[in-house]
Structures are given as C-alpha cells and as structure tokens.
Scaffold this motif. Structure first.
Motif, PDB file in Angstrom:
ATOM      1  N   TRP A  66       9.798  -5.312   8.945  1.00 47.80           N
ATOM      2  CA  TRP A  66      10.446  -4.161   8.306  1.00 47.80           C
ATOM      3  C   TRP A  66       9.430  -3.264   7.630  1.00 47.80           C
ATOM      4  CZ3 TRP A  66      10.913  -2.606   3.125  1.00 47.80           C
ATOM      5  CH2 TRP A  66      11.872  -1.604   2.876  1.00 47.80           C
ATOM      6  N   ALA A  67       9.712  -1.969   7.642  1.00 42.79           N
ATOM      7  CA  ALA A  67       8.932  -0.976   6.903  1.00 42.79           C
ATOM      8  C   ALA A  67       9.906  -0.022   6.224  1.00 42.79           C
ATOM      9  CB  ALA A  67       8.009  -0.212   7.843  1.00 42.79           C
ATOM     10  N   GLY A  95       7.859  -5.110  -2.305  1.00 41.49           N
ATOM     11  CA  GLY A  95       7.255  -3.926  -2.914  1.00 41.49           C
ATOM     12  C   GLY A  95       8.166  -2.713  -2.922  1.00 41.49           C
ATOM     13  N   PRO A  96       8.624  -2.267  -1.743  1.00 37.23           N
ATOM     14  CA  PRO A  96       9.470  -1.061  -1.710  1.00 37.23           C
ATOM     15  C   PRO A  96      10.820  -1.222  -2.401  1.00 37.23           C
ATOM     16  CG  PRO A  96       8.448  -1.435   0.422  1.00 37.23           C
ATOM     17  CD  PRO A  96       8.201  -2.675  -0.386  1.00 37.23           C
ATOM     18  N   ALA A 128       0.835  -1.202   0.000  1.00 42.96           N
ATOM     19  CA  ALA A 128       0.000   0.000   0.000  1.00 42.96           C
ATOM     20  C   ALA A 128       0.871   1.253   0.000  1.00 42.96           C
ATOM     21  CB  ALA A 128      -0.929  -0.014   1.211  1.00 42.96           C
ATOM     22  N   TRP A 129       2.003   1.188   0.709  1.00 41.85           N
ATOM     23  CA  TRP A 129       2.951   2.311   0.722  1.00 41.85           C
ATOM     24  C   TRP A 129       3.481   2.581  -0.681  1.00 41.85           C
ATOM     25  CZ3 TRP A 129       8.053   2.669  -0.679  1.00 41.85           C
ATOM     26  CH2 TRP A 129       8.778   3.759  -0.213  1.00 41.85           C
ATOM     27  N   ARG A 150       3.144   5.965  -2.860  1.00 38.50           N
ATOM     28  CA  ARG A 150       4.365   6.608  -3.367  1.00 38.50           C
ATOM     29  C   ARG A 150       4.250   6.891  -4.864  1.00 38.50           C
ATOM     30  NH1 ARG A 150       9.107   8.412  -0.476  1.00 38.50           N
ATOM     31  NH2 ARG A 150      10.840   8.419  -1.945  1.00 38.50           N
ATOM     32  N   LEU A 151       3.637   5.955  -5.589  1.00 33.15           N
ATOM     33  CA  LEU A 151       3.481   6.113  -7.035  1.00 33.15           C
ATOM     34  C   LEU A 151       2.207   6.867  -7.408  1.00 33.15           C
ATOM     35  CD1 LEU A 151       4.552   2.522  -8.164  1.00 33.15           C
ATOM     36  CD2 LEU A 151       5.879   4.626  -8.443  1.00 33.15           C
ATOM     37  N   ARG A 152       1.375   7.138  -6.393  1.00 33.62           N
ATOM     38  CA  ARG A 152       0.098   7.831  -6.604  1.00 33.62           C
ATOM     39  C   ARG A 152      -0.759   7.114  -7.661  1.00 33.62           C
ATOM     40  NH1 ARG A 152       3.893  11.768  -5.573  1.00 33.62           N
ATOM     41  NH2 ARG A 152       3.358  13.251  -3.916  1.00 33.62           N
ATOM     42  N   CYS A 153      -0.931   5.815  -7.450  1.00 31.51           N
ATOM     43  CA  CYS A 153      -1.665   5.040  -8.455  1.00 31.51           C
ATOM     44  C   CYS A 153      -2.772   4.191  -7.862  1.00 31.51           C
ATOM     45  CB  CYS A 153      -0.705   4.173  -9.259  1.00 31.51           C
ATOM     46  SG  CYS A 153       0.160   2.920  -8.287  1.00 31.51           S
TER      47      CYS A 153
END
Length: 303
Positions: free
Chosen positions: A297-298, A221-222, A109-110, A114-117
């Motif tokens: 982790w985040a 993801g990140p 979700a982060w 971040r990608l505004r999508c």
C-alpha cells in the motif's frame, strides 16, 4: 467509541445504548460498524452477540494505547489458509517481510515530505539476508525517521519513539493511534482465515498479534503519524488532552476523542480497511510463491 468511566453499554429494541452519569445515548445497532471501548466500562453479552453475529468487531483497550482485546465474530481460521500460513517457505516469508519494510520506509519518507521536516534515507533492504537483519534495517530507518519527526513537533518534548510507559504526549498519542489501526489490521487478518500471531517481521510471542502488526507497517506513518502530527501542529490536540498517571503520559478522554475521530476520518477517506484486506491477500500470495513483487500500500495522495 466509548471511554467514559463506568459507562454501561447494552442493547434494547434494536438500539445500542450507552448510559453514563451525564445521560443516555442510543444508536441503531444496524448502523454500528465498529465498537471501541477504552477503559472501565460495562458491556452486555447481548451487545457482543449481536455485533459479533453480524461481523462487527468489538475492540476493548484497558487504557488508551494498550493492545486491544478484540471480538471479531464468525471469522474462524480457514483450514487451507492456516495450512498455507504455517507451511510458507522461509524465503517466501522473507520476501513478503522485505516488501512490507520497504513500503514502511518509503511511506515514512512520504510523511516527512508532507510535513516538510526532513528526508529519510531508504536503506538497501534487499541486502537483509534474514529476518533478524531485516529488523535491524527497519529499526535504523525508524530511528532516523522519528528524529526527523521530532523536529516537526517542537515544544512537545518528543525525542523519539518510546512506550510502556509513554514518556511524553506525542508517544501517548501515537500509541493510541497505532492501537486503533491494529484493530483494523486484526479484522483484515481474521477475515482472511489466518492466525494473527504467526508473523514474520514481528517475532511471534505469546498473544502478540504479530501478523497484524506486520501488515499494518506500510500504513503506520501516513494513517497514524501524519494524523497525530497534524493534530498537534494545528492545535486540535492540546496539552490539556493528556494526563499523567504514575509517571506515564496518557491521552485523556478529550484527547482520545480527537485522535479517534481524526484517524477514523482518514481511514474512511483513504479506504484503509479495504486496503488492509488487499495487503493481507498480497502477503498470502507471496507466501504461496506467486511470481512478481508483493503488492504494498501507498498513500493515495501526493506528498
């Protein structure tokens, strides 16, 4: 990373030497922290012995995006750690797996923010009563996530996660990035004295490094998806960075170099290797029944 077909990798005079038709490149062996070989190259036993003896991992991918064969040096399993891994109660294993899935979904979700999508609905992970149910929850969230990610990558024929073979450039790049991260996760698991094949979320099967795949879930993801999407959207990774062989899309040499360099930069910037080792330790403590939630982790920056 070495990916030139026919390259010869040797060690002489304290130097790692890579010889190709274009010439010779040398790096002090003491400066090498990881060696990744992609494709058909020759590597001498002297290189493997030197690097493995100093704890430097060597990862070999038959082709870009394939599961790597790794030589990790003196990191054989510790009896106490292996015993605890094998004898961990089912409930403790499930709690650790739930924490990893929750972190994967939250971090996914982060990425979308971040990608505004788009947005990602975080499911009720605690309601999953066993590993099969948890895999179902994770799979549903992943499908929603990749559908939203596809909207951020118009023109790339990306309709969701698919591999073996990769049908489009996005999946080819994601697979390669995941395998780079998997190499790091395998090192973290091995240094903890654990068996990489005994996971919980990923079903143990053959030589599949299930535990390494488990612990890298919060990072996918990140570290990988965001990196690949950013490269594609910025034009740093272009169509000519890919090739098609037998109906499968693969990263070419130039594309591999772009993705590997970008992933390596993010890994270094965010201290991912150390974080993976901490993640493995948190899973071990959860298996042991330690009170409290399992640390996950985040990303160290805001979306």
């Amino acid at each position: 990373m070495v990916q030139t077909p026919g390259a010869a990798i040797s060690a002489r005079g304290g130097q790692l030497i890579v010889e190709t038709k274009a010439g010779q490149h040398a790096v002090p062996l003491g400066h090498v922290t990881e060696l990744i070989v992609v494709g058909n190259a020759r590597i001498s036993t002297a290189v493997i012995v030197d690097l493995a003896g100093r704890g430097v991992p060597v990862h070999v991918q038959a082709q870009a995006g394939s599961v790597p064969f790794s030589v990790l040096g003196n990191v054989e399993g510790q009896v106490e750690a292996l015993r605890a891994q094998v004898l961990a109660p089912a409930g403790a294993r499930l709690r650790a797996a739930r924490a990893l899935v929750r972190a994967k979904v939250v971090n996914s979700a982060w990425v979308l923010r971040r990608l505004r999508c788009g947005v990602l609905d975080v499911p009720d992970i605690e309601a999953a009563g066993d590993e099969d149910a948890l895999r179902g929850v994770e799979g549903a969230a992943a499908r929603q996530y990749f559908a939203a990610l596809a909207a951020a990558l118009p023109g790339w024929e990306f309709g969701g996660r698919a591999y073996r073979p990769a049908p489009d450039p996005v999946n080819a790049a994601l697979s390669f990035a995941y395998m780079l991260l998997l190499g790091q996760a395998r090192v973290a698991v091995a240094r903890a004295g654990l068996h990489p094949g005994l996971g919980t979320l990923h079903v143990p099967h053959g030589r599949r490094p299930a535990l390494a795949l488990d612990v890298m879930e919060p990072f996918r993801g990140p570290v990988c998806d965001l990196t690949v999407a950013s490269l594609l959207r910025s034009g740093q990774l272009r169509v000519d960075g890919f090739e098609v062989r037998g109906g499968e899309v693969r990263l070419g040499a130039a594309g591999c170099a772009v993705v590997a360099d970008a992933v390596a930069q993010r890994v270094a910037l965010w201290g991912v290797m150390g974080a993976l080792q901490r993640q493995v330790g948190a899973v071990q403590r959860a298996w042991a029944g330690e009170e409290g939630s399992c640390w996950v982790w985040a990303p160290p920056v805001r979306a």
